[in-house]
Write a protein that holds these residues in place. Structure first.
Motif, short mmCIF file in Angstrom:
data_model
loop_
_atom_site.label_atom_id
_atom_site.label_comp_id
_atom_site.label_asym_id
_atom_site.label_seq_id
_atom_site.Cartn_x
_atom_site.Cartn_y
_atom_site.Cartn_z
N GLU A 11 0.92 -1.23 0.21
CA GLU A 11 -0.06 -0.11 0.12
C GLU A 11 0.72 1.36 -0.20
OE1 GLU A 11 -3.40 -0.18 -0.30
OE2 GLU A 11 -2.84 -2.40 -0.37
N LYS A 17 3.09 4.22 -1.12
CA LYS A 17 3.29 4.93 -2.40
C LYS A 17 4.68 5.68 -2.66
CE LYS A 17 -1.78 6.10 -2.43
NZ LYS A 17 -2.08 5.10 -1.34
N GLY A 74 -3.84 8.29 -4.92
CA GLY A 74 -4.08 7.19 -5.71
C GLY A 74 -4.08 7.23 -7.06
#
Length: 230
Positions: free
Chosen positions: A80, A82, A126
């Motif tokens: 997860e 980034k 995202g």
């Protein structure tokens, strides 16, 4: 839209002066907090485990373990996470390798303050973010690939047509300039409008095209023949 009050950031780069400069830039944004720093990829694994940052800004060229290797290992244990790559290399091969490894962003170290802050927010939400020069290079490579495929299959050239059924004339202009790798500031100068107006146009384009970020918009536009790539 970013909803978290503070986005935590880890900064990985073996040049201390560069790190200090980036930290200074990020300090102007109240929603950003640099919680940890490291000199190379090996240290990055330790600080990510300890501090669990939302975003990692990762240099691509470092001793011990480079940014690409570190990105791959970090994402294997933290899917997860980034990661935005920081690099002096604008060559398409570097960019493709970084993205294939799992990085969500790729910035050149000549980036301006606006690009850095926008990249962090976009990736946190995202999306993906590429430096305008990098986008242009990828677009050129994509265009070459399309032409090669068309030649090999005896297909006609993609006909250039503005998507006036979907976008306004001004939005078509902005989309064309995005495909040429221009930043919001440069687009504003070219069209003699404000940067805020450019941002609004870009947001409208993404919404109407049903894509997450500028890069997806440009690639989709090329595939559909909505922009001219020189």
């Amino acid at each position: 839209m970013v909803t978290k009050e503070v986005i935590t950031i880890a900064l990985i780069d073996d040049h201390k002066l560069f790190r200090e400069g980036v930290k200074r830039i990020l300090s102007f944004e109240p929603s950003f907090d640099v919680v940890a720093e490291a000199d190379d990829g090996l240290e990055a694994k330790d600080i990510v485990k300890e501090y669990q940052p939302d975003i990692v800004l990762m240099d691509i060229n470092m001793p011990e373990m480079n940014g690409i290797e570190a990105t791959k290992e970090l994402l294997q244990s933290n899917p997860e996470l980034k990661i935005i790559i920081l690099s002096i290399h604008e060559d398409e091969s570097y960019v493709s390798h970084a993205l294939q490894t799992g990085a969500q962003g790729y910035l050149l170290k000549e980036m301006d303050t606006e690009s850095l802050m926008e990249a962090i927010k976009v990736v946190y939400d995202g999306g993906s973010y590429l430096h305008p020069k990098v986008t242009h290079n990828l677009v050129q490579e994509y265009r070459k690939l399309v032409k090669t495929n068309e030649t090999n299959t005896n297909m006609n050239e993609i006909e250039f047509r503005k998507p006036l059924h979907l976008l306004t004339k001004r939005e078509c202009q902005v989309l064309q300039l995005l495909s040429e790798g221009q930043s919001n500031r440069k687009i504003a100068e070219t069209l003699v409008i404000s940067e805020k107006t450019v941002k609004n146009h870009v947001s409208n384009i993404l919404q109407k095209m049903n894509v997450n970020d500028r890069t997806q918009a440009v690639v989709t536009a090329i595939r559909k023949g909505w922009v001219e790539v020189f």
